[in-house]
Design a protein around this motif. Structure first.
Motif, short mmCIF file in Angstrom:
data_model
loop_
_atom_site.label_atom_id
_atom_site.label_comp_id
_atom_site.label_asym_id
_atom_site.label_seq_id
_atom_site.Cartn_x
_atom_site.Cartn_y
_atom_site.Cartn_z
N GLN A 114 0.81 -1.24 -0.07
CA GLN A 114 -0.26 0.49 0.23
C GLN A 114 1.30 1.19 0.21
O GLN A 114 0.59 2.38 0.42
CB GLN A 114 -0.56 0.02 1.28
CG GLN A 114 -1.67 1.24 1.49
CD GLN A 114 -1.18 1.88 2.50
OE1 GLN A 114 -0.61 2.32 3.42
NE2 GLN A 114 -1.26 3.51 2.15
N GLU A 119 6.94 1.39 -5.47
CA GLU A 119 6.35 0.25 -5.34
C GLU A 119 7.76 -0.27 -6.60
O GLU A 119 7.63 -1.45 -6.70
CB GLU A 119 5.41 1.08 -6.74
CG GLU A 119 4.98 -0.28 -7.97
CD GLU A 119 3.69 0.50 -8.95
OE1 GLU A 119 3.69 -0.15 -10.00
OE2 GLU A 119 3.22 1.20 -8.77
N TYR A 142 -2.58 -6.19 -2.52
CA TYR A 142 -2.91 -4.64 -2.41
C TYR A 142 -4.03 -4.17 -2.06
O TYR A 142 -4.83 -5.22 -2.99
CB TYR A 142 -2.88 -3.93 -3.99
CG TYR A 142 -2.38 -2.66 -4.00
CD1 TYR A 142 -1.40 -1.43 -4.20
CD2 TYR A 142 -4.04 -1.75 -3.85
CE1 TYR A 142 -1.53 -0.07 -3.87
CE2 TYR A 142 -3.60 0.03 -3.96
CZ TYR A 142 -2.33 0.59 -4.12
OH TYR A 142 -2.01 1.39 -3.94
#
Length: 316
Positions: A114, A119, A142
């Motif tokens: 999250q 990422e 996710y």
């Protein structure tokens, strides 16, 4: 022939019993008919009858009394069915232990995610884990932060990457910071610092705002910042919980959003960026890796945590 009470013939007979025989006898016992048992076993009544006769011949006893009303179990049949159920239970336990052993051998890592700022680091690290051990099973989930925290506590996740807002109160978590940032406000037409935004909030509140759903740390920080100044939330809001399509949403609606500075390259494509933005300490962002302190972990999970926590990520 008996040796100290042990019936050798019975022992030899039991050695000839196959697991499928136990299943057949138990289904006949439950249904008390060949037709009923055959439907459960997906066999013909003739095949079920033949298997039953084979068991009776092996054991040398009658298991059922056959009549027009069905198959009535004898006393010894009850004992065989009870043994069958014990065997089935023990086999299920064994299968569970084998699966647990295989999981340790092959390795499974369950990851919560999250933290969009992380990422690239996360995906690079996951690729590195997979290259190191091709048999490793990796599951990425996710979800909003509250769900990830619940999944961590229940053991459904091994570790997660989240924003650290207000997590210092949680004494059951280990944390490793991987990214620090701050925020600004922007739309398709312009951008501004958070202090400037708040100084004219009575007007800015009337604009369309595109904000994360409640439970996302950035939304929680922004609401806390407004609340500390007795400022009300905007009423014209579009909420999101994924970055999918988010750029197009800003473009087509001309909405405003609170954005971390790592999103600056995207904003720069549409808006003239200022050389300097005043920062607000309350909107400082910290995100990184979290994992439970007292949970038992496999070596694969421990190695993955060490890799991310220590920043041992290759560029390949």
């Amino acid at each position: 022939m008996n040796i100290e009470g042990f019936d050798i013939e019975s022992h030899r007979a039991m050695k000839n019993m196959k697991l499928r025989y136990f299943r057949v006898i138990e289904e006949i016992f439950n249904a008390q008919s060949l037709v009923g048992a055959s439907s459960r076993l997906n066999l013909t009544p003739t095949a079920v009858s033949k298997a039953c006769l084979e068991v009776e011949n092996i054991l040398g006893v009658k298991l059922f009394t056959r009549s027009n009303s069905g198959m009535m179990p004898t006393a010894i049949c009850q004992s065989i069915v009870e043994t069958s159920r014990v065997i089935k239970s023990e086999l299920e336990k064994l299968a569970h232990k084998v699966n647990e052993y295989k999981e340790i051998r092959t390795g499974t890592v369950n990851v919560g995610f999250q933290a969009p700022a992380l990422e690239k680091q996360i995906m690079r690290g996951i690729a590195q884990l997979k290259k190191k051990d091709e048999s490793l099973k990796i599951r990425i989930v996710y979800r909003e932060r509250p769900y990830l925290l619940d999944m961590l506590e229940s053991g459904d996740l091994d570790f997660a990457f989240v924003d650290f807002f207000q997590l210092n109160k949680n004494k059951s978590l280990n944390k490793s910071v991987m990214h620090r940032d701050n925020c600004f406000a922007a739309s398709r037409e312009s951008s501004t610092s958070i202090p400037e935004l708040l100084s004219a909030w009575s007007e800015n509140r009337k604009k369309l705002w595109i904000l994360p759903v409640k439970g996302v740390a950035l939304r929680e920080r922004f609401e806390a910042t407004l609340s500390a100044r007795d400022l009300q939330l905007p009423t014209n809001i579009i909420e999101y919980n994924s970055s999918v399509g988010l750029e197009d949403l800003f473009l087509y609606t001309n909405g405003w959003g609170i954005l971390p500075f790592y999103a600056m390259p995207v904003v720069r494509k549409y808006v003239s960026i200022k050389e300097h933005y005043d920062l607000l300490d309350e909107m400082n962002l910290e995100s990184g890796l979290i994992w439970m302190k007292n949970h038992t972990r496999t070596p694969h999970v421990e190695d993955a945590i060490k890799m991310f926590a220590n920043g041992i990520l290759s560029d390949n």
